[in-house]
Enzyme design. Sequence first.
Site, PDB file in Angstrom:
ATOM      1  N   SER A 113     -20.152  42.678 -23.985  1.00 32.29           N
ATOM      2  CA  SER A 113     -19.713  42.459 -22.775  1.00 32.29           C
ATOM      3  C   SER A 113     -18.241  41.973 -22.970  1.00 32.29           C
ATOM      4  CB  SER A 113     -20.188  41.184 -22.459  1.00 32.29           C
ATOM      5  OG  SER A 113     -20.416  39.478 -23.030  1.00 32.29           O
ATOM      6  N   HIS A 130     -25.481  45.131 -19.770  1.00 32.61           N
ATOM      7  CA  HIS A 130     -24.189  45.203 -19.381  1.00 32.61           C
ATOM      8  C   HIS A 130     -24.245  46.942 -19.279  1.00 32.61           C
ATOM      9  CE1 HIS A 130     -21.477  42.376 -18.780  1.00 32.61           C
ATOM     10  NE2 HIS A 130     -21.952  41.691 -19.528  1.00 32.61           N
ATOM     11  N   LYS A 183     -26.851  42.190 -12.969  1.00 31.74           N
ATOM     12  CA  LYS A 183     -25.644  42.585 -12.849  1.00 31.74           C
ATOM     13  C   LYS A 183     -25.416  43.524 -12.493  1.00 31.74           C
ATOM     14  CE  LYS A 183     -24.182  40.384 -16.804  1.00 31.74           C
ATOM     15  NZ  LYS A 183     -24.920  40.440 -17.533  1.00 31.74           N
TER      16      LYS A 183
HETATM   17  C1  LIG Z   1     -26.036  39.197 -18.814  1.00 32.80           C
HETATM   18  C2  LIG Z   1     -27.071  39.572 -19.474  1.00 32.80           C
HETATM   19  C3  LIG Z   1     -27.668  38.967 -19.421  1.00 32.80           C
HETATM   20  C4  LIG Z   1     -28.048  37.618 -18.918  1.00 32.80           C
HETATM   21  O1  LIG Z   1     -29.092  37.849 -17.397  1.00 32.80           O
HETATM   22  P1  LIG Z   1     -29.631  36.716 -17.064  1.00 32.80           P
HETATM   23  O2  LIG Z   1     -30.661  38.303 -15.721  1.00 32.80           O
HETATM   24  O3  LIG Z   1     -28.510  36.840 -16.121  1.00 32.80           O
HETATM   25  O4  LIG Z   1     -30.432  36.494 -17.446  1.00 32.80           O
HETATM   26  C5  LIG Z   1     -28.831  39.128 -21.415  1.00 32.80           C
HETATM   27  N1  LIG Z   1     -28.402  39.999 -21.921  1.00 32.80           N
HETATM   28  C6  LIG Z   1     -27.166  40.438 -21.763  1.00 32.80           C
HETATM   29  C7  LIG Z   1     -26.417  41.505 -22.725  1.00 32.80           C
HETATM   30  C8  LIG Z   1     -26.494  39.983 -20.332  1.00 32.80           C
HETATM   31  O5  LIG Z   1     -24.600  41.084 -20.380  1.00 32.80           O
END
Ligand SMILES: *Cc1c(COP(=O)(O)O)cnc(C)c1O
Length: 396
Positions: A183, A211, A242
Amino acid sequence: MYGKFKEHLTRELENIRKEGLYKDERIIVSPQGAEIELDNGDKVLNFCANNYLGLSNHPELIKAAKEGLDTHGYGMSSVRFICGTTDLHKTLERKIAEFFGTEDTILYAAAFDANGGVFEPLLTEEDAIISDSLNHASIIDGVRLCKAQRYRYPNADMEALEEELKKAQKNRFRVIVTDGVFSMDGNVAPVDKMVELAEKYDALVMVDESHSAGVVGETGRGVSEHFNITGRIDMITGTLGKSFGGAIGGFTTGRKEIIEMLRQRSRPYLFSNSLPPMVVNAGIRMFDMMSETNALQDKLHQNTAYFMDKMKAAGFDIKPTQSAICAVMLYDAKLSQDMAAKLLDEGIYVIGFYYPVVPKGQARIRVQLSAAHEQHHLDKAIAAFTKVGKEMGVIS
Ligand SMILES: *Cc1c(COP(=O)(O)O)cnc(C)c1O
């Protein structure tokens, strides 16, 4: 009783502020989107949401959510295995598996839970988890909850991974685990090399596509599409929070027996509430949209290429990326904060990151592109970056 504890917390909170690590929350009073309104009345362009496909406020998903509410009600008041499974949940699980080319899917309340509940049911102290040093916090926590032996390699370093795989030959089973896209840099994990090493050293591969899904690969089907390795990744975790609408929800998708075992033993699945029908129905509509048209993915890819090219031409130091994350490198913590503040004054909402979120001396502003952005939004952001960058001596 609380007095001493209160003092302790107050001191700790002061320390967090002194270190400059206190997280303030900006309040948005509009729906999430390319243009948002803040509670002080400012309207700004949003370049820091994970709203990659621009679906957070998409009319089709709002309609599907309302339909789900009408046909299946508001909440489930149950975990899945008692009375929390509807036809909608089963359909969404099937759609996710179809999207990723996998055999079955299990839903969770969040990807945090998917990662928290994936290792412990599958592995014991006889086994090995080999993890990238930059993996997401939820993977790290998931690994902590499991008794398997831990191995770690520096970010995306496949030679180091090979060394760890050699060491782990003494274990019964081995799982290599990585984020699909990291990220902070926006780099795609070299999963093509990873599956080759996994075959050579008899290991399973797990990728967290949070992501990367919706973004990476021509049709957004993630790293398997990007590297043309569909069917060679054993487990994929991901989020509905996301690219996929941005509401809430997570999943693990992959080999049939793995998913079946998770349904029996995965604690965040067994002991946490079922996703609400409106979210699930919107998710179904979302995956249907993904197979009807590639317009959003195409637009995201065009927007990313356009923004990156113009920013490089303006003289900015941009990390190479195949994702929709564009790291504008500044190398100075204070500069990253000051520049982000000036950009907000220009109506561009971005966040500056510095140590310990990124390594020391690697401060940057992270720009996240979206299919919700129109070209005039991108042009406005590029113009603001150029103006502020010149003022602050970042570019000449
Ligand atoms: C955002 C993210 C998560 C968490 O996702 P949620 O559904 O908001 O709990 C887990 N792993 C990665 C790599 C992320 O970027």
